[in-house]
Design an enzyme around this catalytic site. Structure first.
Site, PDB file in Angstrom:
ATOM      1  N   GLU A 173      -3.222  52.531  39.186  1.00 54.47           N
ATOM      2  CA  GLU A 173      -3.889  53.725  38.618  1.00 54.47           C
ATOM      3  C   GLU A 173      -4.071  53.528  37.111  1.00 54.47           C
ATOM      4  OE1 GLU A 173      -1.075  56.935  38.377  1.00 54.47           O
ATOM      5  OE2 GLU A 173      -2.631  58.490  38.549  1.00 54.47           O
ATOM      6  N   ASN A 204      -9.452  61.192  37.321  1.00 51.65           N
ATOM      7  CA  ASN A 204      -8.569  60.041  37.503  1.00 51.65           C
ATOM      8  C   ASN A 204      -9.110  59.313  38.742  1.00 51.65           C
ATOM      9  OD1 ASN A 204      -6.443  58.286  37.970  1.00 51.65           O
ATOM     10  ND2 ASN A 204      -4.858  59.803  37.510  1.00 51.65           N
ATOM     11  N   LYS A 225      -9.085  61.232  42.196  1.00 55.63           N
ATOM     12  CA  LYS A 225      -7.772  61.750  42.614  1.00 55.63           C
ATOM     13  C   LYS A 225      -7.809  63.251  42.850  1.00 55.63           C
ATOM     14  CE  LYS A 225      -2.949  61.553  40.897  1.00 55.63           C
ATOM     15  NZ  LYS A 225      -2.136  60.938  39.800  1.00 55.63           N
ATOM     16  N   GLU A 272      -1.587  65.328  33.387  1.00 56.50           N
ATOM     17  CA  GLU A 272      -2.792  65.038  34.166  1.00 56.50           C
ATOM     18  C   GLU A 272      -3.648  66.283  34.363  1.00 56.50           C
ATOM     19  OE1 GLU A 272      -2.882  62.247  37.402  1.00 56.50           O
ATOM     20  OE2 GLU A 272      -0.734  61.909  37.144  1.00 56.50           O
ATOM     21  N   CYS A 283      -1.749  57.582  43.386  1.00 56.34           N
ATOM     22  CA  CYS A 283      -0.430  58.067  42.963  1.00 56.34           C
ATOM     23  C   CYS A 283       0.053  59.280  43.773  1.00 56.34           C
ATOM     24  CB  CYS A 283      -0.449  58.346  41.465  1.00 56.34           C
ATOM     25  SG  CYS A 283       1.210  58.517  40.749  1.00 56.34           S
ATOM     26  N   ASN A 287       1.357  55.425  38.792  1.00 57.10           N
ATOM     27  CA  ASN A 287       2.255  55.412  37.635  1.00 57.10           C
ATOM     28  C   ASN A 287       3.323  56.449  37.936  1.00 57.10           C
ATOM     29  OD1 ASN A 287       1.044  53.961  34.941  1.00 57.10           O
ATOM     30  ND2 ASN A 287      -0.619  54.700  36.241  1.00 57.10           N
TER      31      ASN A 287
END
Lengths: 306, 306
Positions: B47, B110, B127, B146, B172, B197
């Site tokens: 990611e 993302n 994402k 995020e 993730c 991550n």
């Protein structure tokens, strides 16, 4: 904070076809007493705990099939279990084959009841995910005829307030499907109780036989973690009428960790003092319902042809 | 039958804040070459693989935030990776921060792209399950912003025909949600590619820190097994700008077994020759879509208030 509930998964070894209901009841009552001696408040018995797991055999005679079913609970044969539980102030969850005479229609389910410490039935579940097949497969070493003997449960996945907790029930193959746990988790379920009869050998896919214990454990652990729930699973274990069944009765914490586990394939208690408040770390944290994105989950509630 | 595809999860060690894009690109290209030398056809990068994981820091200046984003792929800085991959005939999956100028609106996601062996971008994912928070939490040792820097993905969970397989992508935190895998599995997905991550420390729920590796592994194994899919997961690992991140890059078979796994927290390839036909045992067997009961899954696609 902690809200403690001492629970026992009551694993059963095999039940011979020649066992009477009375002989089986004696074993259940013995496990109940052992659980009471260990200060448990709730005992979880396996799927179809009153008989051998008859879907492993092809039976032609409907009267013989129906002899494995209960038309009501408690009934004269099972009353001693309810009486002893109420006397000991220990509740239980009991898997049984349920026959319902609904007017002219007779319906059969693979079911579980939840019984409070005062002997009242406070929850009822009918297995949704029936595995196996309808037709006779004489080339197989044993049958898996749940789809012949039962119809899929019609009650959905419900959560009951009992034992100071929010309690759900699943049965055997239900435990492999993340949807089963999620339906309970979305209703705030803190404690999932289940019984199972799981053969070690899968006649159609024998390459998975070596993984039977691993897949059982993985399913329970993922369901517990991904919903922040305790999971208590009780096996019918060992060689029953020629069919080897896995044991692995266990209690899984909301962290997904196995905190207690059986070590035999016989009648055996697996006990843990469960802190119901331990669910909150996961329910409020990583799996907070506000973090879901149901707008992207549409296919999950659709019938998909592949 | 077997359909073999050799795949590498390309774990990255930490990327210092002082690293240039060119320095990072050199590391990616080095891993790509190693994978080609090991006859891999597909490499999975983490990611946000082009930069350090900037959501761990509060940044006020929008221009500085945007310096971590790509407005197109390939662009002059990333073109060498695409060129070298096409030259080597190795495809890849690359996580990056995506900035979209959509008329007067600027949107940030993302994201991941899937690049075929001839250099064409054949898949794109944004994402869906963003973790963390929007607001500054100065009392925490690091941030998880995020939800400030990205909006949730708007493309849903799609499956792409590439590498002779049906391929899906997750990023993730998506990997913890069984719905993510199920949405891909219901579309016949055979191979799930993901980067992550994952800090070892969860400031809000530190009691789960000791379980970070276990929860990562459990989520991947359950998603693979319950959908009969290969899962390839690549970490950004090690201590990046003061934040300890788990490694555990791995390849998980459709059986749920981990077949290859990283052993460092540095740049490292994890390689396996995946048989795509191994999915069928689970897709046709225990998790056959015909065995689902979506009529009982209704709450899963609803917004539930608890």
């Amino acid at each position: 904070m902690s809200r403690l509930l001492a629970i026992a998964a009551a694993q059963l070894g095999p039940i011979p076809r020649t066992s009477s209901r009375g002989e089986v009841l004696s074993r259940l009552i013995e496990l109940l007493r052992q659980a009471a001696n260990r200060n448990c408040q709730l005992v979880v018995f396996p799927e179809c705990a009153l008989t051998p797991f008859f879907p492993h055999w092809w039976i032609d005679d409907q009267a013989e099939i129906d002899s494995y079913f209960e038309t009501e609970l408690p009934n004269p044969e099972t009353q001693p279990l309810f009486d002893e539980a109420a006397r000991l102030k220990v509740g239980f969850c009991l898997g049984y084959a349920e026959l319902v005479c609904d007017g002219e229609q007779t319906r059969r389910f693979n079911s579980t009841v939840l019984v409070e410490r005062d002997g009242r039935i406070v929850g009822h579940y009918r297995k949704v995910h029936l595995p196996g097949h309808c037709e006779h497969r004489p080339g197989n070493p044993f049958q898996n005829l749940e789809r012949r003997y039962f119809e899929p449960g019609d009650l959905g996945f419900r959560v009951f307030s009992a034992f100071g907790a929010k309690v759900g029930m699943l049965i055997c193959n239900d435990r492999r499907w993340p949807e089963s746990y999620r339906m309970l988790g979305l209703q705030g379920c803190e404690l999932v109780l289940m019984g199972y009869n799981t053969p070690r050998h899968y006649p159609e896919y024998p390459e998975t036989d070596r993984l039977a214990d691993f897949h059982h454990r993985l399913s329970l652990q993922a369901g517990a973690y991904q919903n922040g729930m305790w999971v208590v699973a009780a096996a019918k274990a060992g060689n029953e009428e020629g069919v080897d069944q896995i044991g692995g009765s266990m209690i899984v914490a909301p962290s997904g960790e196995v905190v207690a586990e059986s070590t035999t394939l016989r009648d055996e208690l697996v006990v843990h003092q469960c802190d119901l408040d331990a669910c909150q770390t996961y329910k409020q944290g990583v799996f907070n319902p506000r973090s879901r994105h149901p707008e992207h989950y549409g296919m999950i509630t659709q019938n998909i042809e592949q």
